[in-house]
Design a protein around this motif. Structure first.
Motif, PDB file in Angstrom:
ATOM      1  N   VAL A  21       0.836  -1.210   0.000  1.00  0.00           N
ATOM      2  CA  VAL A  21       0.000   0.000   0.000  1.00  0.00           C
ATOM      3  C   VAL A  21       0.865   1.253   0.000  1.00  0.00           C
ATOM      4  O   VAL A  21       0.624   2.208  -0.740  1.00  0.00           O
ATOM      5  N   THR A  22       1.915   1.263   0.837  1.00  0.00           N
ATOM      6  CA  THR A  22       2.815   2.426   0.883  1.00  0.00           C
ATOM      7  C   THR A  22       3.511   2.645  -0.455  1.00  0.00           C
ATOM      8  O   THR A  22       3.601   3.783  -0.946  1.00  0.00           O
ATOM      9  N   TYR A  23       3.997   1.562  -1.047  1.00  0.00           N
ATOM     10  CA  TYR A  23       4.679   1.659  -2.347  1.00  0.00           C
ATOM     11  C   TYR A  23       3.720   2.171  -3.418  1.00  0.00           C
ATOM     12  O   TYR A  23       4.079   3.039  -4.219  1.00  0.00           O
ATOM     13  N   PHE A  24       2.492   1.651  -3.397  1.00  0.00           N
ATOM     14  CA  PHE A  24       1.502   2.064  -4.382  1.00  0.00           C
ATOM     15  C   PHE A  24       1.178   3.551  -4.252  1.00  0.00           C
ATOM     16  O   PHE A  24       1.141   4.288  -5.245  1.00  0.00           O
ATOM     17  N   PHE A  25       0.951   4.012  -3.024  1.00  0.00           N
ATOM     18  CA  PHE A  25       0.593   5.415  -2.828  1.00  0.00           C
ATOM     19  C   PHE A  25       1.764   6.344  -3.130  1.00  0.00           C
ATOM     20  O   PHE A  25       1.562   7.457  -3.623  1.00  0.00           O
ATOM     21  N   VAL A 167     -10.832  10.514   7.820  1.00  0.00           N
ATOM     22  CA  VAL A 167     -11.508   9.215   7.782  1.00  0.00           C
ATOM     23  C   VAL A 167     -11.554   8.680   6.355  1.00  0.00           C
ATOM     24  O   VAL A 167     -11.373   7.475   6.112  1.00  0.00           O
ATOM     25  N   LEU A 168     -11.762   9.571   5.384  1.00  0.00           N
ATOM     26  CA  LEU A 168     -11.807   9.142   3.984  1.00  0.00           C
ATOM     27  C   LEU A 168     -10.473   8.570   3.531  1.00  0.00           C
ATOM     28  O   LEU A 168     -10.420   7.550   2.835  1.00  0.00           O
ATOM     29  N   GLN A 169      -9.376   9.200   3.934  1.00  0.00           N
ATOM     30  CA  GLN A 169      -8.060   8.676   3.582  1.00  0.00           C
ATOM     31  C   GLN A 169      -7.822   7.308   4.226  1.00  0.00           C
ATOM     32  O   GLN A 169      -7.262   6.401   3.595  1.00  0.00           O
ATOM     33  N   ALA A 170      -8.260   7.145   5.485  1.00  0.00           N
ATOM     34  CA  ALA A 170      -8.101   5.851   6.148  1.00  0.00           C
ATOM     35  C   ALA A 170      -8.917   4.773   5.446  1.00  0.00           C
ATOM     36  O   ALA A 170      -8.427   3.655   5.221  1.00  0.00           O
ATOM     37  N   PHE A 171     -10.148   5.103   5.067  1.00  0.00           N
ATOM     38  CA  PHE A 171     -10.991   4.117   4.396  1.00  0.00           C
ATOM     39  C   PHE A 171     -10.498   3.842   2.975  1.00  0.00           C
ATOM     40  O   PHE A 171     -10.743   2.758   2.443  1.00  0.00           O
ATOM     41  N   LEU A 174      -8.063   1.143   3.568  1.00  0.00           N
ATOM     42  CA  LEU A 174      -8.761  -0.102   3.895  1.00  0.00           C
ATOM     43  C   LEU A 174      -9.418  -0.705   2.663  1.00  0.00           C
ATOM     44  O   LEU A 174      -9.404  -1.935   2.473  1.00  0.00           O
ATOM     45  N   ALA A 175      -9.995   0.162   1.820  1.00  0.00           N
ATOM     46  CA  ALA A 175     -10.639  -0.347   0.608  1.00  0.00           C
ATOM     47  C   ALA A 175      -9.619  -0.968  -0.337  1.00  0.00           C
ATOM     48  O   ALA A 175      -9.877  -2.006  -0.961  1.00  0.00           O
ATOM     49  N   LEU A 176      -8.447  -0.344  -0.443  1.00  0.00           N
ATOM     50  CA  LEU A 176      -7.399  -0.907  -1.288  1.00  0.00           C
ATOM     51  C   LEU A 176      -6.913  -2.245  -0.724  1.00  0.00           C
ATOM     52  O   LEU A 176      -6.708  -3.214  -1.477  1.00  0.00           O
ATOM     53  N   THR A 177      -6.759  -2.304   0.597  1.00  0.00           N
ATOM     54  CA  THR A 177      -6.343  -3.567   1.229  1.00  0.00           C
ATOM     55  C   THR A 177      -7.378  -4.665   0.987  1.00  0.00           C
ATOM     56  O   THR A 177      -7.031  -5.813   0.685  1.00  0.00           O
ATOM     57  N   ALA A 178      -8.642  -4.317   1.132  1.00  0.00           N
ATOM     58  CA  ALA A 178      -9.710  -5.298   0.897  1.00  0.00           C
ATOM     59  C   ALA A 178      -9.686  -5.796  -0.543  1.00  0.00           C
ATOM     60  O   ALA A 178      -9.879  -6.992  -0.808  1.00  0.00           O
ATOM     61  N   LEU A 179      -9.441  -4.876  -1.480  1.00  0.00           N
ATOM     62  CA  LEU A 179      -9.390  -5.269  -2.881  1.00  0.00           C
ATOM     63  C   LEU A 179      -8.235  -6.238  -3.145  1.00  0.00           C
ATOM     64  O   LEU A 179      -8.386  -7.237  -3.868  1.00  0.00           O
ATOM     65  N   ILE A 180      -7.077  -5.972  -2.529  1.00  0.00           N
ATOM     66  CA  ILE A 180      -5.919  -6.861  -2.695  1.00  0.00           C
ATOM     67  C   ILE A 180      -6.218  -8.245  -2.121  1.00  0.00           C
ATOM     68  O   ILE A 180      -5.898  -9.279  -2.732  1.00  0.00           O
ATOM     69  N   ILE A 181      -6.843  -8.283  -0.940  1.00  0.00           N
ATOM     70  CA  ILE A 181      -7.167  -9.574  -0.310  1.00  0.00           C
ATOM     71  C   ILE A 181      -8.165 -10.356  -1.160  1.00  0.00           C
ATOM     72  O   ILE A 181      -8.056 -11.584  -1.302  1.00  0.00           O
ATOM     73  N   LEU A 215     -15.432 -11.339   1.273  1.00  0.00           N
ATOM     74  CA  LEU A 215     -16.309 -10.582   0.381  1.00  0.00           C
ATOM     75  C   LEU A 215     -17.210  -9.631   1.168  1.00  0.00           C
ATOM     76  O   LEU A 215     -17.461  -8.495   0.740  1.00  0.00           O
ATOM     77  N   GLY A 216     -17.696 -10.092   2.317  1.00  0.00           N
ATOM     78  CA  GLY A 216     -18.519  -9.217   3.151  1.00  0.00           C
ATOM     79  C   GLY A 216     -17.743  -8.008   3.638  1.00  0.00           C
ATOM     80  O   GLY A 216     -18.245  -6.870   3.610  1.00  0.00           O
ATOM     81  N   TYR A 217     -16.486  -8.247   4.063  1.00  0.00           N
ATOM     82  CA  TYR A 217     -15.624  -7.139   4.498  1.00  0.00           C
ATOM     83  C   TYR A 217     -15.352  -6.171   3.353  1.00  0.00           C
ATOM     84  O   TYR A 217     -15.415  -4.945   3.527  1.00  0.00           O
ATOM     85  N   ALA A 218     -15.090  -6.702   2.169  1.00  0.00           N
ATOM     86  CA  ALA A 218     -14.793  -5.855   1.016  1.00  0.00           C
ATOM     87  C   ALA A 218     -16.008  -5.027   0.616  1.00  0.00           C
ATOM     88  O   ALA A 218     -15.897  -3.827   0.322  1.00  0.00           O
ATOM     89  N   LEU A 219     -17.201  -5.653   0.618  1.00  0.00           N
ATOM     90  CA  LEU A 219     -18.412  -4.923   0.248  1.00  0.00           C
ATOM     91  C   LEU A 219     -18.737  -3.837   1.267  1.00  0.00           C
ATOM     92  O   LEU A 219     -19.116  -2.714   0.897  1.00  0.00           O
ATOM     93  N   ALA A 220     -18.586  -4.152   2.554  1.00  0.00           N
ATOM     94  CA  ALA A 220     -18.864  -3.152   3.594  1.00  0.00           C
ATOM     95  C   ALA A 220     -17.882  -1.983   3.499  1.00  0.00           C
ATOM     96  O   ALA A 220     -18.272  -0.812   3.589  1.00  0.00           O
ATOM     97  N   THR A 221     -16.608  -2.303   3.303  1.00  0.00           N
ATOM     98  CA  THR A 221     -15.599  -1.253   3.171  1.00  0.00           C
ATOM     99  C   THR A 221     -15.854  -0.394   1.932  1.00  0.00           C
ATOM    100  O   THR A 221     -15.751   0.831   1.973  1.00  0.00           O
ATOM    101  N   GLY A 222     -16.187  -1.060   0.817  1.00  0.00           N
ATOM    102  CA  GLY A 222     -16.466  -0.318  -0.408  1.00  0.00           C
ATOM    103  C   GLY A 222     -17.679   0.575  -0.273  1.00  0.00           C
ATOM    104  O   GLY A 222     -17.693   1.714  -0.777  1.00  0.00           O
TER     105      GLY A 222
END
Length: 290
Positions: A21-25, A167-171, A174-181, A215-222
């Motif tokens: 995530v750090t490298y990507f950003f 909060v938006l930056q934090a999410f 999290l959304a990027l992490t969920a997508l990778i997982i 998938l539930g975590y990813a959908l909720a985060t998204g």
């Protein structure tokens, strides 16, 4: 396996994901900085100059000067020192090349048809330049409405807006992490079932058994990320009216009453002046650009 046995795996996964995530950003930040820098250079070194030159050509009524300005425009932007060919817009380059072709054709055949093509190519180029200038300004200054809106808001609204950004930056992370997982889970499942089908290789799965939870975590985060983006967009989505080309009588009367502009007396042209303009217009029916 005991839950403690997964601790090293989870720790390694968190480290890898954090690094990714750090490298990507960081890459995204550098690419965006380069993008904004090139966009600003395009506005400063090319768009503003070309728009001013084309406006000068279009508004020039003295025939010899008008022709000289077209020739100067042609020579200026086809020279090796021109910033045109470093432009980020390939459309502007192609449209200038079309103008260049029509200019050369008109030099060889100064017919009214070729003149119409030449002026049309200039008009299309000017419209595209104005559109690009508007688009580039939106890219460079799209966040400024948010800052102005926040600065004019009450203290509580400013606190809310700043917290919303954090909060938006934090999410976003999290959304990027969920997508990778999610991608890692799908790849793991696809590899397992393909290998198991072909060579009946029995391996242990780490993500696939928890597909529903992931998938539930990813959908909720998204969903939350989308909701926060919508709230953030509402903070600076307002538009201010720049006016219009045709004003109502009410607007005209209001501004005449509240502003002291000079009143001009419009008088008709003298008869001899009208004759002079008629002669000049007839002489300019079929101009030749040297």
């Amino acid at each position: 396996m005991n839950l403690k046995d997964y601790i090293p795996l989870v720790s390694a996964l968190v480290i890898v994901l954090g690094w990714a995530v750090t490298y990507f950003f960081n890459l995204k930040l550098k690419a965006k900085e380069t993008f904004l820098s090139r966009t600003e250079n395009d506005i400063r070194n090319l768009l503003l100059h070309m728009i001013a030159d084309l406006r000068g050509i279009r508004e020039e009524k003295h025939h010899p000067t008008h022709l000289r300005k077209i020739k100067s425009f042609f020579e200026k932007y086809r020279s090796p020192s021109s910033h045109l060919y470093l432009s980020t817009s390939s459309l502007i380059i192609k449209q200038f090349n079309h103008f260049e072709e029509h200019y050369v054709l008109y030099q060889n055949n100064n017919s009214s048809e070729q003149l119409d093509n030449l002026y049309t190519s200039l008009s299309i180029l000017e419209d595209s330049l104005n559109l690009k200038l508007s688009e580039y300004r939106q890219v460079l200054f799209k966040q400024y409405n948010w800052f102005y809106r926040v600065e004019k808001s009450p203290f509580i609204v400013r606190i809310y807006a700043e917290l919303l950004k954090i909060v938006l930056q934090a999410f976003s992370a999290l959304a990027l992490t969920a997508l990778i997982i999610v991608f890692a889970t799908l790849i793991e499942g696809a590899l397992y079932y393909s290998l198991f089908t072909m060579i009946q290789l029995n391996v242990e799965l780490y993500f696939w058994p928890y597909l529903n939870q992931i998938l539930g975590y990813a959908l909720a985060t998204g969903f939350l990320w989308t909701l926060l983006h919508l709230l953030d967009w509402l903070m600076y989505s307002f538009k201010e009216s720049p006016g219009s080309k045709n004003y109502t009588n009410k607007q005209i009367d209001y501004h005449k009453k509240n502003k002291s502009f000079l009143s001009l007396q419009i008088t008709p042209l003298p008869a001899n002046k009208e004759k002079e303009e008629a002669v000049e217009n007839s002489a300019n029916t079929n101009p030749i650009i040297n």
